[in-house]
Design a protein around this motif. Structure first.
Motif, mmCIF file in Angstrom:
data_model
loop_
_atom_site.group_PDB
_atom_site.id
_atom_site.type_symbol
_atom_site.label_atom_id
_atom_site.label_comp_id
_atom_site.label_asym_id
_atom_site.label_seq_id
_atom_site.Cartn_x
_atom_site.Cartn_y
_atom_site.Cartn_z
ATOM 1 N N THR B 60 0.827 -1.214 0.000
ATOM 2 C CA THR B 60 0.000 0.000 0.000
ATOM 3 C C THR B 60 0.858 1.259 0.000
ATOM 4 N N LEU B 61 2.165 1.102 0.077
ATOM 5 C CA LEU B 61 3.020 2.285 0.227
ATOM 6 C C LEU B 61 3.005 3.185 -1.006
ATOM 7 N N THR B 62 2.580 2.608 -2.144
ATOM 8 C CA THR B 62 2.512 3.440 -3.357
ATOM 9 C C THR B 62 1.086 3.902 -3.649
ATOM 10 N N MET B 63 0.194 3.558 -2.721
ATOM 11 C CA MET B 63 -1.219 3.883 -2.975
ATOM 12 C C MET B 63 -1.603 5.252 -2.403
ATOM 13 N N THR B 64 -2.590 5.851 -3.037
ATOM 14 C CA THR B 64 -3.187 7.063 -2.477
ATOM 15 C C THR B 64 -4.700 6.850 -2.466
ATOM 16 N N GLY B 65 -5.390 7.720 -1.830
ATOM 17 C CA GLY B 65 -6.840 7.523 -1.816
ATOM 18 C C GLY B 65 -7.571 8.647 -1.118
ATOM 19 N N THR B 66 -8.879 8.476 -1.066
ATOM 20 C CA THR B 66 -9.751 9.462 -0.427
ATOM 21 C C THR B 66 -10.807 8.716 0.373
ATOM 22 N N ALA B 67 -11.044 9.215 1.572
ATOM 23 C CA ALA B 67 -12.132 8.649 2.374
ATOM 24 C C ALA B 67 -13.181 9.729 2.560
ATOM 25 N N ILE B 68 -14.440 9.379 2.329
ATOM 26 C CA ILE B 68 -15.541 10.317 2.603
ATOM 27 C C ILE B 68 -16.453 9.632 3.601
ATOM 28 N N LEU B 69 -16.564 10.225 4.759
ATOM 29 C CA LEU B 69 -17.325 9.598 5.834
ATOM 30 C C LEU B 69 -18.447 10.526 6.284
ATOM 31 N N LEU B 70 -19.547 9.909 6.696
ATOM 32 C CA LEU B 70 -20.696 10.672 7.168
ATOM 33 C C LEU B 70 -20.584 10.778 8.691
ATOM 34 N N ILE B 71 -20.154 11.921 9.172
ATOM 35 C CA ILE B 71 -19.949 12.106 10.613
ATOM 36 C C ILE B 71 -20.821 13.270 11.074
ATOM 37 N N GLY B 72 -21.668 12.993 12.043
ATOM 38 C CA GLY B 72 -22.546 14.039 12.590
ATOM 39 C C GLY B 72 -23.462 14.641 11.547
ATOM 40 N N GLY B 73 -23.925 13.817 10.617
ATOM 41 C CA GLY B 73 -24.871 14.292 9.608
ATOM 42 C C GLY B 73 -24.225 15.116 8.508
ATOM 43 N N LYS B 74 -22.894 15.121 8.456
ATOM 44 C CA LYS B 74 -22.218 15.884 7.392
ATOM 45 C C LYS B 74 -21.159 15.008 6.751
ATOM 46 N N PRO B 75 -20.994 15.106 5.439
ATOM 47 C CA PRO B 75 -19.929 14.336 4.810
ATOM 48 C C PRO B 75 -18.570 14.992 5.081
ATOM 49 N N VAL B 76 -17.608 14.174 5.513
ATOM 50 C CA VAL B 76 -16.259 14.666 5.796
ATOM 51 C C VAL B 76 -15.298 13.973 4.844
ATOM 52 N N ARG B 77 -14.502 14.756 4.159
ATOM 53 C CA ARG B 77 -13.591 14.208 3.163
ATOM 54 C C ARG B 77 -12.164 14.308 3.695
ATOM 55 N N ALA B 78 -11.423 13.219 3.584
ATOM 56 C CA ALA B 78 -10.032 13.241 4.054
ATOM 57 C C ALA B 78 -9.179 12.405 3.114
ATOM 58 N N PRO B 79 -7.969 12.895 2.758
ATOM 59 C CA PRO B 79 -7.105 12.114 1.871
ATOM 60 C C PRO B 79 -6.459 10.953 2.630
ATOM 61 N N LEU B 80 -6.418 9.809 2.001
ATOM 62 C CA LEU B 80 -5.806 8.619 2.617
ATOM 63 C C LEU B 80 -4.338 8.567 2.188
ATOM 64 N N ALA B 81 -3.483 8.256 3.171
ATOM 65 C CA ALA B 81 -2.057 8.142 2.857
ATOM 66 C C ALA B 81 -1.530 6.875 3.514
ATOM 67 N N PRO B 82 -0.512 6.212 2.912
ATOM 68 C CA PRO B 82 0.013 4.987 3.505
ATOM 69 C C PRO B 82 0.750 5.294 4.815
ATOM 70 N N THR B 83 0.496 4.475 5.829
ATOM 71 C CA THR B 83 1.214 4.644 7.100
ATOM 72 C C THR B 83 2.098 3.428 7.314
ATOM 73 N N THR B 84 1.494 2.300 7.609
ATOM 74 C CA THR B 84 2.255 1.057 7.741
ATOM 75 C C THR B 84 1.887 0.180 6.545
ATOM 76 N N PRO B 85 2.725 -0.843 6.226
ATOM 77 C CA PRO B 85 2.390 -1.713 5.089
ATOM 78 C C PRO B 85 0.997 -2.316 5.255
ATOM 79 N N GLY B 86 0.219 -2.217 4.249
ATOM 80 C CA GLY B 86 -1.118 -2.807 4.273
ATOM 81 C C GLY B 86 -2.173 -1.883 4.837
ATOM 82 N N VAL B 87 -1.789 -0.681 5.265
ATOM 83 C CA VAL B 87 -2.768 0.217 5.876
ATOM 84 C C VAL B 87 -2.641 1.620 5.265
#
Lengths: 553, 118
Positions: B60-87
């Motif tokens: 996953t170290l070469t991967m990028t991504g985006t997470a959009i989560l529904l928190i408190g009735g609002k969509p929250v967008r956050a960029p995903l970045a590799p931290t540890t292998p596989g995560v």
């Protein structure tokens, strides 16, 4: 040699001129069937429990249709964020669709799109994959465009042959046959000539076989609603919006079974009345004239006057009576004149004199009554309050005693009289379908015992008078019985008849796909039926526009 | 041919492959062919565990991504970045409930994107 050239020329000329002779596609008549080359534009679809989404690629733009999942109602008051290959973007609302700039869609490939739809408190995420095929990439794909290139020369002939233009092929074959015919007439070298012409035809049609794999350049792409070979119907979201297709998530419930009865709207007998004359005669308008149709009248209002008319026999007997009276009056007057001086002398008693006087007075009164006979007109008054629904009055009309001069109905008090053939007990509640297909509820008034043509008459009161039903309307009464049945209730217009006579409903199985399902129904009320078989709970049944879907071929 | 292919594309709308289940890290796990992704919220951070379909490890170290989560009735967008292998991880800045709804998009080194909905 002449025959050989003539054959070739005939075939070639025919094929070339066909291109211009049939070049009619430069404009659209609006009613033309879509050409065979029409395809659906590249699209991505997604559905969640709240929304249904279709994104259609249109060159470098995406048109995004968002509808409510249950009802298929367009969602317009919403914010739509999209995670695109070029980063996050917000779609803009235009009319009832959302538009998104998508320059990346010009390149072929598979694109993962993540839509965030925020409609008030309803927020949902929808993931979809948009596949732009090679053919559409970079090409001027223009949904709903109807223009075609005008053919010119051989290139256009090849183009049209690739497109499988049967007319052109037919003309080619006709040319070939014409060539053969000319050659046959001239005789000699016919075999060589035929082979040559055949070679020309094959060369012209060869691109048809290659067309399956070769890129075609500009392709007209137009989404057309159509019936698929398996009977399901593909309806692009744009067409669904035009047809206003609405659905309803099926819920299974227990319902009271209903029976159907033929009925007729009648006035409430206590709130309607006839205006008739008791004596018969000539109609005269009351002061202010006859009330017109639709006039609201109160009980006791004068509607018309009737001047009694006398028959010839009656008039003769009246004249005779009058003459007799005149004679009697004259005799009595003479007698009285003789009595008066004699009474003074006592030769005639006072009692005799008074008797003669009274007799004369009585005779005069009787004559006066005969004179006044023609003057007394009968006054016709409204027996109930209501609206004049029938009027047969005209000045001078001779009304018989059974003539219905006016009919007054209170439109707020209408009943429905139905004929019950089945031997079942009818519950208090019933309904009829109103003029706008809405169920109008009825209350049971009573049922008769008289076997009127094998049927038991049942009367209902229309609960809400403002229904648009009119006296005399033929209606179907759906009366609840005491037995219970389990099924899915659906509006009556959801169930339609298919070409083979089956009762069907359309189930919305994909964002743009509708499936016909054969169903068994039972009456529920004036506006709804119970689907007892054919649809499962949770299916989205088309409740509006089903008849229009059924027309698609 | 092309017409049939185009028809098939929209007929075969991929609604499937999002069967949720509980993953080995205690989060919701869904299939996102060719991967399996598991969403594990932890405070304000969301961790996305990525494995192949057959549970084998993914770089996953070469991967990028985006997470959009529904928190408190609002969509929250956050960029995903590799931290540890596989995560892959993203800090949303707000407390994430355990049963959060949302969707993620992961792009591999080859530019191929997969999506998962929770």
């Amino acid at each position: 040699m002449i025959s050989f050239r003539t054959g070739v020329f005939a075939a070639l000329f025919a094929a070339l001129t066909a291109g211009t002779a049939l070049a009619h596609e430069g404009h659209s008549h609006g009613d033309e069937a879509p050409p065979d080359t029409v395809q659906t534009a590249p699209r991505a679809t997604a559905a969640s429990t709240l929304f249904e989404l279709v994104a259609v690629a249109n060159g470098q733009n995406l048109t995004v249709y968002i509808d409510r999942f249950d009802t298929n109602e367009p969602v317009t008051e919403a914010t739509v964020y999209v995670e695109t290959p070029a980063g996050p973007a917000t779609a803009t609302l235009e009319g009832d669709v959302f538009l998104l700039d998508a320059p990346w869609a010009a390149e072929s490939g598979e694109y993962e799109l993540l839509f965030t739809v925020e409609a008030g408190t309803d927020i949902d995420f929808l993931t979809a994959t948009l596949t732009i095929p090679e053919i559409a990439a970079g090409a001027d794909t223009a949904p709903l465009a109807g223009s075609w290139q005008l053919p010119s020369g051989l290139a256009s002939v090849a183009e049209r042959l690739r497109a499988g233009d049967l007319a052109l092929i037919a003309v080619g074959i006709a040319g070939f046959l014409a060539g053969v015919l000319v050659m046959a007439l001239k005789r000699g070298r016919s075999v060589v000539a035929s082979l040559f012409v055949l070679g020309i035809i094959l060369a012209a049609t060869a691109p048809m076989a290659l067309a399956e794999t070769a890129p075609q350049g500009a392709v007209v792409i137009r989404d057309v609603a159509q019936r698929l070979p398996d009977g399901r119907i593909f309806v692009p979201k744009a067409s669904q919006r035009i047809l206003a297709i609405r659905t309803l998530a099926a819920v299974e419930n227990e319902h009271r079974r209903s029976i159907e009865m033929a009925g007729r709207v009648v006035p409430d007998p206590n709130a309607s009345g006839l205006v008739q004359t008791a004596i018969g005669g000539r109609l005269l308008p009351p002061p202010g004239g006859f009330p017109a149709l639709g006039t609201t009248v109160k009980a006791g209002d004068v509607m018309a006057l009737v001047e009694p008319s006398l028959a010839a026999a009656d008039q003769t007997s009246i004249r005779q009576s009058k003459a007799e009276l005149e004679q009697d009056i004259a005799l009595t007057e003479r007698q009285l004149e003789r009595y008066r001086p004699l009474a003074k002398s006592g030769a005639v008693s006072q009692a005799q004199l008074e008797e003669a006087e009274l007799t004369l007075q009585g005779l005069r009164d009787r004559r006066a009554e005969l004179d006044n006979l023609r003057m007394a007109a009968e006054t016709l008054v409204a027996p109930v309050s209501g609206v004049v629904s029938k009027a047969n009055a005209a000045p001078g009309l001779i009304a018989e005693t059974n003539t219905e001069v006016f009919h007054i109905i209170d439109p707020a008090k209408l009943w429905v009289e139905a004929a019950l053939f089945a031997d079942v007990a009818v519950a208090d509640q019933a309904s009829v379908a109103g003029p706008d297909e809405e169920a109008v509820s009825l209350e049971l008034v009573g049922a008769g015992f008289a076997e009127d043509g094998q049927a038991q008459p049942v009367q209902f009161r229309i609960a809400d008078p403002a229904t648009g039903l009119r006296v005399g309307d033929r209606v179907t009464v759906y009366a609840e019985t005491t037995s219970v049945t389990k099924g899915i209730s659906a509006p009556r217009e959801a169930v339609i008849r298919s070409a083979n006579g089956e009762n069907i409903v359309f189930v919305h199985i994909g964002p743009e796909i509708f499936e016909p399902r054969a169903v068994r129904t039972e009456p529920l009320d004036g506006g709804r039926v119970i689907i007892v078989a054919g649809v499962d709970a949770g299916d989205r049944v088309v409740t509006r526009g089903a008849e229009l879907l059924n027309q698609l071929r | 041919m092309l017409r049939i292919a185009t028809l098939l594309i929209f007929l075969a709308t991929p609604l499937a492959a999002h069967e949720p289940g509980i993953g080995p890290n205690g989060g919701m796990r869904v299939d996102a062919s060719p991967y399996r992704v598991e969403l594990v919220p932890s405070g304000t951070v969301v961790n996305v565990y990525v494995t192949m379909d057959d549970e084998s490890a993914v770089d996953t170290l070469t991967m990028t991504g985006t997470a959009i989560l529904l928190i408190g009735g609002k969509p929250v967008r956050a960029p995903l970045a590799p931290t540890t292998p596989g995560v892959l991880s993203a800090d949303t800045g707000v407390e994430i409930p355990a049963d959060v709804k949302g969707a993620i998009q992961i792009t591999g080194a080859d530019g191929k994107t997969v999506q998962a909905k929770f």
